[in-house]
Design a protein around this motif. Structure first.
Motif, mmCIF file in Angstrom:
data_model
loop_
_atom_site.group_PDB
_atom_site.id
_atom_site.type_symbol
_atom_site.label_atom_id
_atom_site.label_comp_id
_atom_site.label_asym_id
_atom_site.label_seq_id
_atom_site.Cartn_x
_atom_site.Cartn_y
_atom_site.Cartn_z
ATOM 1 N N GLU A 162 9.919 -4.194 -3.138
ATOM 2 C CA GLU A 162 9.691 -4.227 -4.581
ATOM 3 C C GLU A 162 9.356 -2.812 -5.028
ATOM 4 N N PRO A 163 10.139 -2.201 -5.914
ATOM 5 C CA PRO A 163 9.845 -0.836 -6.356
ATOM 6 C C PRO A 163 8.467 -0.749 -7.000
ATOM 7 N N LEU A 164 7.778 0.371 -6.752
ATOM 8 C CA LEU A 164 6.443 0.577 -7.302
ATOM 9 C C LEU A 164 6.366 1.981 -7.887
ATOM 10 N N GLU A 197 -0.294 15.216 -7.560
ATOM 11 C CA GLU A 197 -1.421 14.862 -6.705
ATOM 12 C C GLU A 197 -1.225 13.429 -6.216
ATOM 13 N N VAL A 198 -1.204 13.285 -4.911
ATOM 14 C CA VAL A 198 -0.974 11.972 -4.315
ATOM 15 C C VAL A 198 -2.249 11.149 -4.440
ATOM 16 N N GLY A 199 -2.119 9.995 -5.083
ATOM 17 C CA GLY A 199 -3.269 9.114 -5.232
ATOM 18 C C GLY A 199 -3.405 8.179 -4.037
ATOM 19 N N ASP A 200 -4.134 7.126 -4.235
ATOM 20 C CA ASP A 200 -4.310 6.129 -3.171
ATOM 21 C C ASP A 200 -3.085 5.219 -3.154
ATOM 22 N N TRP A 201 -1.943 5.856 -2.914
ATOM 23 C CA TRP A 201 -0.675 5.156 -2.948
ATOM 24 C C TRP A 201 -0.368 4.592 -1.568
ATOM 25 N N PRO A 202 0.262 3.435 -1.493
ATOM 26 C CA PRO A 202 0.619 2.889 -0.177
ATOM 27 C C PRO A 202 1.529 3.844 0.589
ATOM 28 N N SER A 203 1.350 3.896 1.888
ATOM 29 C CA SER A 203 2.238 4.717 2.696
ATOM 30 C C SER A 203 3.677 4.239 2.491
ATOM 31 N N LEU A 212 9.471 12.297 -1.353
ATOM 32 C CA LEU A 212 8.272 12.631 -0.600
ATOM 33 C C LEU A 212 7.836 11.382 0.152
ATOM 34 N N VAL A 213 7.141 11.595 1.238
ATOM 35 C CA VAL A 213 6.622 10.510 2.065
ATOM 36 C C VAL A 213 5.102 10.564 2.034
ATOM 37 N N VAL A 214 4.483 9.433 1.776
ATOM 38 C CA VAL A 214 3.026 9.329 1.789
ATOM 39 C C VAL A 214 2.610 8.701 3.110
ATOM 40 N N ARG A 215 1.795 9.432 3.859
ATOM 41 C CA ARG A 215 1.280 8.926 5.138
ATOM 42 C C ARG A 215 0.020 8.086 4.901
ATOM 43 N N ALA A 216 -0.474 7.509 5.981
ATOM 44 C CA ALA A 216 -1.690 6.698 5.876
ATOM 45 C C ALA A 216 -2.919 7.560 5.637
ATOM 46 N N GLY A 217 -2.912 8.789 6.174
ATOM 47 C CA GLY A 217 -4.086 9.634 6.051
ATOM 48 C C GLY A 217 -5.257 9.055 6.810
ATOM 49 N N SER A 218 -6.418 9.048 6.181
ATOM 50 C CA SER A 218 -7.627 8.556 6.838
ATOM 51 C C SER A 218 -7.827 7.056 6.667
#
Length: 483
Positions: free
Chosen positions: A38-40, A72-78, A96-102
């Motif tokens: 589902e696009p977000l 600025e990358v927010g609390d976006w799902p990986s 761009l790819v959002v990783r899990a981070g911490s």
């Protein structure tokens, strides 16, 4: 004119990504959308950039365009995020790819094959398939790598085509790079990611270089996953995967032609080097760094064939339904060991055709050196470095192009068969070339000494078969057991 790229291409929540843009428009609008089942949409804005010249060596050394705006990358799902720019009737795509981070890890880490994107990307000049030995990551992706019109055409050929132009003839009229059939988000990774999300699998996403630059990237994940065409690997990438499987982690390789070429990243210049079959020209040859030679991982001078990490190798596979690489093959695996856990719930029996209706054994495939086991079934001979525990579950014929078989545009060069034999055996290659002249795709699995499990399906086109009930069930069996 509207072109763009993101840098860095992967980030954790809280980090900033620069958008580099060149345009003759007064301004542009921008959306950032997670491309999942589902696009977000997570970000919308606008900016100005101006026109910036493209350097003559952009494909090798990057564009050097300034940052037009910062995201600025927010609390976006990986996940994978499509970065779409519009200016009037002009449109550009970046990613761009959002990783899990911490954050808490999902069970699975899907690592996108972005080093292979870079190898095929011919934006701004030659790629590794048109004469380059160095390519830059800091440039736009050519049309077709990130999006394609649907229904899109596969590299697999429905009918024999000695010139292997089936995809080229579709791509050019659509204004797409002819090389986009061999790499990019749209071909294999996107349908796999959508299928996995629809079926409830939780996974995080990273990119090729993250395996080398992000210490502990695989920590906390049960399984590494790659999909489609994950062809270009650095030593640091392999060391990260081996550390994971050597610490009881698992790997599911839904990819073909995997880890075939060794590359070197220059993280200061953000470039990737690979001399491929011209690796005798690589300046590291004959130096203490010869182990970094940017040729096939199975090259005798590197001493670390990819089979030692992933079980299979393109040197023992090749092509199926592509050019004259087994041009009339069925496109299916023949099941050899149906009682294995991987086939549970499929009702497949010995000799059945797996993936026939969707031609999953196509384009580029991996295998291993085979012999006949005590049960009369195909088994690894291990002369290629394949692990002692490797099991051969299914096979299909495959072939490396010889010089006489390859497309006329390559007629002045040695064939894949001859080049591969020379890499494996050096000056004595003519005495051994018969050993790799008639190969097989292999669906295999092995365990590491620390009880990690590696499943390798050995084909690029596995994800095209996810609509097949048996392919679907096997994929579920693998993900359920390994994650």
């Amino acid at each position: 004119m509207l072109e763009a790229y993101c840098w860095p291409r992967s980030a954790d929540p809280g980090q900033t990504v620069g958008l580099h843009v060149s345009t003759d428009a007064a301004g542009f609008e921008l959306t950032v959308t997670r491309d999942g089942a589902e696009p977000l949409e997570v970000w919308r804005g606008n900016g100005t950039a101006g026109h910036h010249a493209t350097p003559a060596d952009a494909s090798a050394n990057g564009c050097g365009w300034p940052v037009a705006l910062e995201i600025e990358v927010g609390d976006w799902p990986s996940g994978y995020y499509a970065v779409t720019l519009t200016a009037g009737d002009q449109r550009a795509e970046a990613f761009l790819v959002v990783r899990a981070g911490s954050r808490e890890r999902a069970p699975i880490l899907l690592v996108l094959s972005t080093s292979t994107y870079d190898a095929y990307n011919d934006w701004g000049g030659p790629c590794l398939y048109t004469g380059a030995t160095q390519v830059s990551m800091r440039r736009p992706m050519a049309p077709g790598f990130l999006t394609k019109p649907e229904p899109h055409r596969r590299k697999m050929q429905p009918l024999p085509d000695p010139e292997a132009l089936w995809f080229f003839e579709w791509a050019e009229p659509h204004g797409l790079s002819v090389w986009s059939g061999g790499a990019g988000w749209w071909n294999w990774e996107r349908p796999f990611a959508h299928w996995a999300e629809r079926n409830g699998y939780r996974f995080d996403v990273a990119i090729s270089t993250d395996l080398e630059t992000e210490p502990g990237l695989l920590d906390g994940y049960r399984s590494f996953v790659c999909v489609g065409h994950d062809e270009y690997w650095s030593r640091g990438m392999r060391e990260a995967l081996d550390a994971h499987t050597g610490a009881s982690g698992n790997a599911a390789i839904f990819s073909g032609n995997t880890c075939y070429w060794q590359v070197r990243f220059d993280h200061d210049a953000d470039t990737m080097t690979c001399f491929k079959y011209r690796c005798d020209e690589d300046p590291v040859l004959g130096t203490p760094d010869e182990r970094l030679l940017s040729g096939p991982w199975s090259d005798r001078r590197i001493g670390w064939p990819e089979t030692m990490s992933i079980g299979l190798t393109f040197t023992r596979g090749g092509y199926s339904r592509y050019g004259l690489g087994v041009p009339r093959a069925s496109g299916a695996f023949t099941v050899q060991r149906p009682d294995h856990w991987l086939f549970h719930g499929t009702d497949l029996r010995y000799g059945d055709a797996l993936g026939l209706d969707h031609t999953i054994v196509a384009y580029e495939v991996d295998g291993c050196a085979l012999t006949t086991g005590p049960d009369g079934l195909p088994a690894p001979s291990h002369v290629d470095g394949a692990p002692d525990t490797l099991e051969v579950l299914a096979t299909a014929p495959a072939r490396l192009w010889s010089q006489q078989e390859q497309a006329l545009r390559y007629a002045h060069e040695p064939g894949e068969l001859e080049n591969t034999a020379e890499a494996l055996w050096g000056a004595d290659w003519r005495d051994h070339v018969h050993e790799i002249a008639n190969n097989h795709a292999v669906l295999g699995v092995f365990t590491t000494p620390t009880a990690g499990t590696v499943v390798n399906v050995g084909v690029t086109d596995w994800s095209y078969g996810l609509a097949d009930p048996a392919v679907d069930r096997i994929t579920r069996n693998v993900l359920d057991r390994l994650s």
